[in-house]
Write a protein that holds these residues in place. Structure first.
Motif, short mmCIF file in Angstrom:
data_model
loop_
_atom_site.label_atom_id
_atom_site.label_comp_id
_atom_site.label_asym_id
_atom_site.label_seq_id
_atom_site.Cartn_x
_atom_site.Cartn_y
_atom_site.Cartn_z
N GLN A 1 28.07 -34.03 49.74
CA GLN A 1 28.74 -35.11 49.01
C GLN A 1 29.37 -36.14 49.95
N LYS A 2 29.40 -35.84 51.22
CA LYS A 2 29.92 -36.80 52.20
C LYS A 2 28.91 -37.90 52.51
N LEU A 3 27.69 -37.71 52.05
CA LEU A 3 26.67 -38.75 52.21
C LEU A 3 26.95 -39.88 51.22
N ILE B 1 26.02 -39.84 47.14
CA ILE B 1 25.75 -38.46 46.73
C ILE B 1 27.01 -37.86 46.11
N GLY B 2 26.91 -37.56 44.82
CA GLY B 2 27.99 -36.87 44.12
C GLY B 2 27.63 -35.41 43.96
N GLU B 3 28.40 -34.73 43.13
CA GLU B 3 28.19 -33.28 42.97
C GLU B 3 26.81 -32.96 42.39
N LYS B 4 26.38 -33.71 41.39
CA LYS B 4 25.08 -33.41 40.75
C LYS B 4 23.92 -33.63 41.71
N LYS B 5 23.96 -34.70 42.47
CA LYS B 5 22.88 -34.95 43.43
C LYS B 5 22.92 -33.93 44.57
N ALA B 6 24.12 -33.56 44.98
CA ALA B 6 24.23 -32.54 46.02
C ALA B 6 23.65 -31.22 45.52
N GLN B 7 23.94 -30.88 44.27
CA GLN B 7 23.38 -29.66 43.68
C GLN B 7 21.86 -29.76 43.62
N ALA B 8 21.34 -30.93 43.28
CA ALA B 8 19.89 -31.14 43.22
C ALA B 8 19.27 -30.96 44.61
#
Length: 134
Positions: free
Chosen positions: A85-87, A90-97
């Motif tokens: 998520q530091k990118l 990129i939020g939580e959902k994209k990080a999970q993806a």
């Protein structure tokens, strides 16, 4: 007089019977409540365990993370959700993806593969490509 005495005994017996039925139905309800509470509590504990397992799965790397090195690069095949998520963008959902993609595909083979993750397009890739590493 004897009639009144029998009537009193009957009233007394009726009162005892009514009182006893009230107490016994209350006990049954209390036992049912206790059982329902125990079942609910067991479900809650299972949910808590599942959440705990999910949290530990979110951090695939140890506390002293290897997701960023001294140059600030993100290691795509090792970073956990919080670290990803530091990118930029990129939020939580994209990080999970991202984590799910690498679990499904056995990790990223190259940096360009990052664009194959659902929700990651060319714009997000361009914003982050200098920070991405395997």
């Amino acid at each position: 007089m004897q009639f009144n005495m029998n009537l009193w005994k009957n009233k007394h017996n009726i009162f005892i019977i009514l009182f006893w039925s009230l107490i016994s139905s209350t006990l049954v309800q209390a036992q049912s409540f206790d059982q329902n509470f125990k079942e609910w509590k067991a479900k809650q504990q299972r949910c808590d365990q599942n959440l705990s397992m999910q949290r530990s799965a979110h951090s695939n790397s140890p506390k002293n993370s290897v997701m960023t090195d001294s140059s600030g690069q993100i290691h795509l095949n090792q970073a956990n959700i919080d670290e990803l998520q530091k990118l930029k963008g990129i939020g939580e959902k994209k990080a999970q993806a991202i984590v799910e993609y690498r679990q499904k595909n056995g990790g990223f083979k190259n940096i360009d593969e990052f664009k194959n993750v659902k929700g990651i397009g060319p714009a997000i890739f361009e914003k982050n490509k200098t920070r991405l590493t395997l």
